[in-house]
Design a protein around this motif. Structure first.
Motif, PDB file in Angstrom:
ATOM      1  N   TYR A 152      47.835  41.846  39.382  1.00  0.00           N
ATOM      2  CA  TYR A 152      46.455  42.358  39.347  1.00  0.00           C
ATOM      3  C   TYR A 152      45.588  41.497  38.436  1.00  0.00           C
ATOM      4  CZ  TYR A 152      42.554  45.571  38.466  1.00  0.00           C
ATOM      5  OH  TYR A 152      41.300  46.120  38.348  1.00  0.00           O
ATOM      6  N   ASN A 153      46.114  41.146  37.272  1.00  0.00           N
ATOM      7  CA  ASN A 153      45.360  40.306  36.338  1.00  0.00           C
ATOM      8  C   ASN A 153      45.066  38.931  36.932  1.00  0.00           C
ATOM      9  OD1 ASN A 153      45.357  42.347  34.429  1.00  0.00           O
ATOM     10  ND2 ASN A 153      47.203  41.599  33.405  1.00  0.00           N
ATOM     11  N   LYS A 154      46.060  38.371  37.635  1.00  0.00           N
ATOM     12  CA  LYS A 154      45.849  37.076  38.276  1.00  0.00           C
ATOM     13  C   LYS A 154      44.783  37.177  39.365  1.00  0.00           C
ATOM     14  CE  LYS A 154      50.480  35.153  37.506  1.00  0.00           C
ATOM     15  NZ  LYS A 154      51.715  34.692  38.169  1.00  0.00           N
ATOM     16  N   ALA A 155      44.865  38.282  40.162  1.00  0.00           N
ATOM     17  CA  ALA A 155      43.875  38.462  41.224  1.00  0.00           C
ATOM     18  C   ALA A 155      42.474  38.647  40.647  1.00  0.00           C
ATOM     19  CB  ALA A 155      44.264  39.667  42.089  1.00  0.00           C
ATOM     20  N   ARG A 156      42.402  39.400  39.547  1.00  0.00           N
ATOM     21  CA  ARG A 156      41.096  39.612  38.914  1.00  0.00           C
ATOM     22  C   ARG A 156      40.561  38.319  38.324  1.00  0.00           C
ATOM     23  NH1 ARG A 156      40.790  43.784  34.009  1.00  0.00           N
ATOM     24  NH2 ARG A 156      42.068  42.113  33.132  1.00  0.00           N
ATOM     25  N   GLN A 157      41.433  37.553  37.704  1.00  0.00           N
ATOM     26  CA  GLN A 157      41.017  36.264  37.138  1.00  0.00           C
ATOM     27  C   GLN A 157      40.540  35.324  38.226  1.00  0.00           C
ATOM     28  OE1 GLN A 157      40.849  35.556  33.814  1.00  0.00           O
ATOM     29  NE2 GLN A 157      39.776  33.708  34.502  1.00  0.00           N
ATOM     30  N   ALA A 158      41.263  35.360  39.369  1.00  0.00           N
ATOM     31  CA  ALA A 158      40.858  34.505  40.485  1.00  0.00           C
ATOM     32  C   ALA A 158      39.496  34.921  41.014  1.00  0.00           C
ATOM     33  CB  ALA A 158      41.903  34.575  41.596  1.00  0.00           C
ATOM     34  N   MET A 165      58.440  47.170  38.115  1.00  0.00           N
ATOM     35  CA  MET A 165      57.493  46.917  39.204  1.00  0.00           C
ATOM     36  C   MET A 165      56.054  47.016  38.716  1.00  0.00           C
ATOM     37  SD  MET A 165      59.232  48.899  42.445  1.00  0.00           S
ATOM     38  CE  MET A 165      57.848  48.476  43.510  1.00  0.00           C
ATOM     39  N   ILE A 166      55.798  47.988  37.846  1.00  0.00           N
ATOM     40  CA  ILE A 166      54.437  48.144  37.304  1.00  0.00           C
ATOM     41  C   ILE A 166      54.041  46.913  36.496  1.00  0.00           C
ATOM     42  CG2 ILE A 166      53.041  49.450  35.655  1.00  0.00           C
ATOM     43  CD1 ILE A 166      54.591  51.959  36.554  1.00  0.00           C
ATOM     44  N   ASP A 167      54.970  46.379  35.702  1.00  0.00           N
ATOM     45  CA  ASP A 167      54.690  45.166  34.920  1.00  0.00           C
ATOM     46  C   ASP A 167      54.366  43.988  35.838  1.00  0.00           C
ATOM     47  OD1 ASP A 167      55.130  46.574  32.604  1.00  0.00           O
ATOM     48  OD2 ASP A 167      57.214  45.920  32.375  1.00  0.00           O
ATOM     49  N   GLU A 168      55.161  43.843  36.902  1.00  0.00           N
ATOM     50  CA  GLU A 168      54.935  42.730  37.834  1.00  0.00           C
ATOM     51  C   GLU A 168      53.604  42.895  38.567  1.00  0.00           C
ATOM     52  OE1 GLU A 168      58.283  42.599  40.414  1.00  0.00           O
ATOM     53  OE2 GLU A 168      59.702  42.013  38.842  1.00  0.00           O
ATOM     54  N   ASP A 185      44.055  46.697  46.690  1.00  0.00           N
ATOM     55  CA  ASP A 185      45.425  46.876  47.198  1.00  0.00           C
ATOM     56  C   ASP A 185      46.443  46.908  46.056  1.00  0.00           C
ATOM     57  OD1 ASP A 185      44.452  46.904  49.763  1.00  0.00           O
ATOM     58  OD2 ASP A 185      44.731  44.739  50.058  1.00  0.00           O
ATOM     59  N   VAL A 186      46.292  45.987  45.112  1.00  0.00           N
ATOM     60  CA  VAL A 186      47.236  45.931  43.985  1.00  0.00           C
ATOM     61  C   VAL A 186      47.101  47.171  43.111  1.00  0.00           C
ATOM     62  CG1 VAL A 186      47.955  44.630  41.951  1.00  0.00           C
ATOM     63  CG2 VAL A 186      47.231  43.415  44.003  1.00  0.00           C
ATOM     64  N   LYS A 187      45.855  47.600  42.894  1.00  0.00           N
ATOM     65  CA  LYS A 187      45.622  48.782  42.063  1.00  0.00           C
ATOM     66  C   LYS A 187      46.212  50.031  42.702  1.00  0.00           C
ATOM     67  CE  LYS A 187      41.988  50.778  39.179  1.00  0.00           C
ATOM     68  NZ  LYS A 187      40.555  50.722  38.831  1.00  0.00           N
ATOM     69  N   ASP A 188      46.089  50.128  44.043  1.00  0.00           N
ATOM     70  CA  ASP A 188      46.682  51.273  44.762  1.00  0.00           C
ATOM     71  C   ASP A 188      48.203  51.270  44.640  1.00  0.00           C
ATOM     72  OD1 ASP A 188      44.187  52.131  45.504  1.00  0.00           O
ATOM     73  OD2 ASP A 188      44.259  51.246  47.517  1.00  0.00           O
ATOM     74  N   LYS A 189      48.805  50.080  44.698  1.00  0.00           N
ATOM     75  CA  LYS A 189      50.256  49.982  44.555  1.00  0.00           C
ATOM     76  C   LYS A 189      50.701  50.410  43.155  1.00  0.00           C
ATOM     77  CE  LYS A 189      51.190  46.378  47.991  1.00  0.00           C
ATOM     78  NZ  LYS A 189      51.696  44.995  48.214  1.00  0.00           N
ATOM     79  N   ILE A 190      49.958  49.978  42.147  1.00  0.00           N
ATOM     80  CA  ILE A 190      50.297  50.361  40.773  1.00  0.00           C
ATOM     81  C   ILE A 190      50.229  51.882  40.610  1.00  0.00           C
ATOM     82  CG2 ILE A 190      49.532  50.243  38.368  1.00  0.00           C
ATOM     83  CD1 ILE A 190      48.624  47.383  38.901  1.00  0.00           C
ATOM     84  N   THR A 191      49.183  52.490  41.170  1.00  0.00           N
ATOM     85  CA  THR A 191      49.041  53.952  41.095  1.00  0.00           C
ATOM     86  C   THR A 191      50.199  54.652  41.785  1.00  0.00           C
ATOM     87  OG1 THR A 191      46.628  53.721  41.073  1.00  0.00           O
ATOM     88  CG2 THR A 191      47.522  55.885  41.622  1.00  0.00           C
TER      89      THR A 191
END
Length: 293
Positions: free
Chosen positions: A269-275, A261-264, A6-12
């Motif tokens: 995304y990094n936090k979700a991946r780390q989790a 927005m991309i930075d946020e 979901d986060v990756k789709d938003k970034i795209t």
């Protein structure tokens, strides 16, 4: 916490939006150069025309010139010049707010108000007000002097037959690429301008008067309609340049907002991946501990 997909789709999606806003900024910048050159080339002509009208009209009686007839104002017509397209920040809404304030002022004085719009955004704003007499849509992108002539002829005819006692024009004046402000001017009746001989003497060191042939009244009969054409066309040129400048600024702000927005979202995304990684490690460690046990 949202999933990685979901986060990756938003970034795209935000990146694609940023590409669009950046492209629109570049298009607006290219169009601004042409519109600004056209406007700045016309400004000296408009100023010289106004100066000539000032010389001719100073001290002139308006009895034989219907367009200079001052009446008891009971009906006011407001000509609003906006853009046809949006995505230019608060440019059009600022003009609409000035007109709405002006309408309330006139109506509080007991005057009837009608509206003529030049540009689709103005027509959309006052479509349901019940005051819209006529609208000129889809002309601001490719307008020419004959469009201004058509508009000035229409409001002149309305004034001459007595359906309006005063005509104002409200438009967005171009001050700079970053500043465009609503401007209000009175079109009809055309007021004579008195020359200040002492001021002229201080500035030029000498004073004098022109001798006109034919009679100034005859000249004014021809120049007054042309003067209205110039005023309306000048307002349209100002709005044309202001629109592109406002859109360029708005798209630049939108592009910067997309970057934020991309930075946020990247941090999220990094936090979700780390989790997710941490969860998998915990499962592995737990499984290994269970096997040992």
């Amino acid at each position: 916490m949202p999933g990685l997909k979901d986060v990756k789709d938003k970034i795209t999606g935000v990146k694609k939006t940023a590409q669009i806003t950046k492209a629109m900024n570049m298009v607006a910048s290219a169009k601004l150069r042409g519109a600004q050159d056209k406007m700045e080339s016309f400004r000296p002509y408009a100023e010289k025309f106004a100066g000539t009208m000032s010389e001719l009209s100073a001290g002139m009686e308006d009895a034989n010139l219907p367009l200079m007839e001052i009446r008891d104002v009971k009906t006011v017509e407001i000509v609003i010049v906006t853009s046809d397209r949006g995505l230019c920040g608060s440019f059009n809404s600022n003009i609409v707010k000035v007109v709405e304030k002006l309408v309330k002022q006139y109506e509080s004085e007991g005057k009837t108000v009608s509206i003529v719009t030049v540009g689709k955004k103005g027509a959309q704003a006052f479509k349901k007000s019940g005051k819209l007499r006529k609208s000129y849509d889809d002309i601001m992108g490719t307008f020419q002097i004959f469009n201004a002539r058509e508009i000035s002829q229409d409001i002149t005819e309305t004034f001459l037959i007595g359906e309006s006692d005063q005509v104002d024009i409200v438009y967005g004046k171009f001050h700079s690429v970053a500043v465009q402000k609503p401007e209000r001017e009175q079109l009809l009746p055309i007021k004579p301008v008195e020359n200040d001989a002492e001021s002229a003497q201080e500035q030029n060191g000498a004073t004098g008067s022109y001798i006109y042939e034919p009679d100034p009244n005859e000249i004014m009969e021809v120049l007054l309609p042309l003067y209205l054409n110039v005023q309306v066309y000048h307002a349209m040129l100002e709005v044309g340049a202001s629109e592109h400048a406002a859109r360029m600024t708005a798209m630049d702000n939108a592009t910067n907002a997309c970057k934020d927005m991309i930075d946020e979202l990247t941090q999220l995304y990094n936090k979700a991946r780390q989790a997710a990684v941490t969860g998998e490690l915990m499962d592995i460690v737990g499984g290994a501990a269970a096997l040992k046990g």
